[in-house]
Every structure is written in structure tokens, then in C-alpha cells.
Design a protein around this motif. Sequence first.
Motif, PDB file in Angstrom:
ATOM      1  N   LYS A   1      -2.385   3.103  13.609  1.00  0.00           N
ATOM      2  CA  LYS A   1      -3.283   3.654  12.590  1.00  0.00           C
ATOM      3  C   LYS A   1      -2.454   4.350  11.521  1.00  0.00           C
ATOM      4  O   LYS A   1      -1.609   5.195  11.828  1.00  0.00           O
ATOM      5  CB  LYS A   1      -4.243   4.635  13.257  1.00  0.00           C
TER       6      LYS A   1
ATOM      7  N   GLU B   1       0.805  -1.197   0.000  1.00  0.00           N
ATOM      8  CA  GLU B   1       0.000   0.000   0.000  1.00  0.00           C
ATOM      9  C   GLU B   1       0.853   1.269   0.000  1.00  0.00           C
ATOM     10  O   GLU B   1       0.448   2.316  -0.460  1.00  0.00           O
ATOM     11  CB  GLU B   1      -0.895  -0.006   1.228  1.00  0.00           C
TER      12      GLU B   1
ATOM     13  N   ARG C   1      -6.215   3.294   7.801  1.00  0.00           N
ATOM     14  CA  ARG C   1      -6.100   1.862   7.982  1.00  0.00           C
ATOM     15  C   ARG C   1      -5.556   1.524   9.373  1.00  0.00           C
ATOM     16  O   ARG C   1      -4.609   2.136   9.846  1.00  0.00           O
ATOM     17  CB  ARG C   1      -5.154   1.310   6.923  1.00  0.00           C
ATOM     18  N   LYS C   2      -6.181   0.547  10.007  1.00  0.00           N
ATOM     19  CA  LYS C   2      -5.784   0.220  11.372  1.00  0.00           C
ATOM     20  C   LYS C   2      -5.242  -1.207  11.445  1.00  0.00           C
ATOM     21  O   LYS C   2      -5.829  -2.121  10.870  1.00  0.00           O
ATOM     22  CB  LYS C   2      -6.981   0.336  12.307  1.00  0.00           C
TER      23      LYS C   2
END
Length: 423
Positions: free
Chosen positions: A166, A59, A171-172
Motif C-alpha cells: 500500500k 506517480e 494506492r494498493k
Amino acid sequence: LVGQLDWRRPRQLRAHVQHAHRDSHCHFTAQHKYSFDMYAFARRVVRAIPDLINSIGNELTPSAKYDFKFKDYAPWVFRELREDYFQLDPADYLLSLTAKYILSELGSPGKSGSFFYFSRDYRFIIKTIRHSEHKFLLSILKEYYAHVKSNPHTLLSRFYGLHRVKLPRGRKIHFVIMNNLFPSHKDVHETYDLKGSTVGRVYSEEKAKQNPRAVLKDLNWINRRKMLELGPEKRALLSEQIRRDSEFLKTVYVMDYSLLVGVHFVQRGNRDKVRSNTLKVFSPSVPAIRRKNTQHKGARSPEAMAVKRAMRESDPKRLGSDTFNLPEEYTGDRQQFIFYQDEGGLQATDEANQATDTIYYLGIIDILTPYSTVKQLEHFWKGLKADRHKISPVPPQEYADRFFSFMKAIMRGGDGGGRFKAE
Ligand code: ATP
Ligand code: CA
Ligand code: CA
């Protein structure tokens, strides 16, 4: 603060982190005052994150600038668990975790998609968990704590910390830190993940021949006519503890856990030059790790010195800590726990309670799956195809009873009358 256990509130140790580049220095801006050790820890976790993200789904690009937020959940509860009940030396814990993580080669051994990392010295495992598992652990933390308190020899996974990171776009990533059941200084020659269920619980023996690191299952255990070779004394202790632990799991309504069994044959020793199951699966060879340890890099780094200093200043009781060097061999912190007292495991014994040639590394793992609607559905569908009582997703009560009777039956000479019958 220490006097009062705060069960749910995570914000006490929240940090806002800016991370410029993987290996560059992380820059912190603290929103709240938090302890120095968490600071060091969060910094290392954040450093490992690009690895984690890349392995999950590419990502992030390395040149991008990131903002991370790090949360430490129920910090005082976990601290008390670590220090008072699991008898961890805070300095060992911190130094072990703040060394750079080793990214697992396979990443994710189970079906769930969780990732596993090891601390530098292999004593701790960092497992990413689902948000539902995270919430679940928080929801049972009080009960878990009470169970650990009244069962110092519990075989349940030892949770040392629960955290969340986070990422910029929301996104976590949730993860727990727990004990690695397997030792770093002994080869584990065979590994079994036992649930007490027989349906589908088999690993191909063909493949197992080629891969001594494979995690075998219930049917492999039965077909190989394995037994837990324990004399009357240890057998009684182990079965009583498994009984209590499975009773606990029943009360918090979980299922799908297993007894992980690593077997080390003393005669065979460490000649195989392969590492124990998880280690072999996930990690580079251990000599590299050993080399790292012998250099005591962590102990001499400015960071470690600073940790040492901060700890000394913040807590006089810790002054007694004799060394900040990472252990070369078995560290001894488990010695007071009966099931982890022999080289970090449980030495097999014969009927006269005399030691035999095997050491077991045992524990109940994967205990964060509540009997949710998902499982209920699975139960329904699988139940149509096979005998409802032998498949894995039965309700927690039945799961626990089946689990316990299986474990009892596989202990040599146990009340179960010996071998578990494969149906
Ligand atoms: P699934 O839900 O599909 O079973 P999972 O991702 O939840 O998988 P676990 O069942 O927790 O994963 O663990 C998978 C494997 O990782 C285990 O079979 C075991 O080989 C190894 N493992 C897990 N926890 C530990 C531990 N505490 N010590 C040593 N090895 C472990
Ligand atoms: Ca599992
Ligand atoms: Ca799982």
C-alpha cells in the motif's frame, strides 16, 4: 501457528515501511513481530516499487519520502504449499526473490495490464494482479490447496505467495509470486498460449517471422499442423492431469485460462542466443544474468549471510540445506514432478516411449478469472457476432470441456484421433 492454517487472515506479517530513496537503505518499523525472511523480502519488494510505480504511471518522484505497508496473505498456507507440496527450498526462494528485480522491458504482455517481473535467477515470476483477482485467489485458496495436495503433478500455476503493498496515497498494488514455466538455461524456440478457442485466436504469421519471441495462439498451432509429440505413456499422464486440472477449474468457476506451451528443439540448442519467450520479451540478455549468478553476490552479501543465520537459528530442520548459492544451471527442484522432470520440462517421446528431439515446457496459466458479470457481458456481445461455442468467454463448464478436448486432440495419437480441425 504452523499447525493451524489460517486461510484468510493477512495481518500476521504486516510491516510498516519507510522508504527514503530507491537505492538507499529501507528503514522498517515493525508493527508486529514477523519472520526474518519476510522482513528481507518486504524490503526488496519495496525497493522495486518505484520502478513499478513509474512504469504504471509516473506517480512518484524519486526524492519523495514514502511510506509503504506490506501485507503477506495467508502466510502459513503459502508456506506449506511452497515447502511441502512445491518442494521449494526456503533459502533458494528467499535469496532468489530478495535480489533486485529485473523490470520487464515491455512491462505488460497481456491485455489485462498486469506487470511481470522475474526473480534474479528467473525461477519465479511476480505478477501484479487486480484486486478482484486477489480476492478471488483468497476465496478459492482452500480449494486450490486441496487440489494441489491431492494432485502433486498439477499443471496449474504454482502460487507461492500473495502480497499487497500500500502506497502513501492509498494506492494498493496486489501481486502473486508464481513459477516461471520456462527455463533460464534453454532457449524456448516457439511459444503457444492455447485456450481451445479458435475465434480470434491467431497471431500474425508475418509478425511471427520477424519476432521469434512472439506468443502464438490456437490458430497458429492448428495452421502449422503442430502436435504435442508424446508417446502413449506420457500422453496418458498428461491428458489425465489436464482433465483433473480442468475439472478443478470448473468447480471454482473460472475461465479464460490457457495452456502455455514452450517448445525447445534439442538439435537447435541454444545457438539462437535469444531467450525464451517471456525472458526474451521482458528481460535484458541472459549472459548478464549468468554473470551475476556466477559471482554469487547474493550468497556472500551480509544480507544473505544474515538470512542464512536467521534461518539456521529459527528452524533447525533447515540446517541440512547444503548451499545458499544460486543455481547456475537447472536446479533440480522440479525433478520429482513428472511434467517438469526433463531439464525442467517434458521430453517428447515417440510411440515406443523413446525420447525424441523436443522438450516441452507446459503449464496452465492465468487461472484467476472467475466467470463474472463482466465476462457474461462480453459473452453476450461477442456471442452476437460469432459462433457462441467457439468464442473465448463461454461459461466455465463449457470452457473446461472445450479446453480439455482441444488439448487431448493435439496430442499425437490421442483419443481425439489426431489433428484438431480448424473450422
Ligand atoms: P490476459 O488476461 O490479457 O490474457 P494477463 O496479464 O492475465 O493477460 P497472462 O495470460 O497470465 O497475462 O500471461 C501473459 C503471457 O505471459 C503468457 O502468454 C506467457 O507468455 C507469459 N507468462 C505468463 N505466466 C507465465 C509463467 N508462469 N511462466 C512463463 N511465462 C508466463
Ligand atoms: Ca491470458
Ligand atoms: Ca488474465
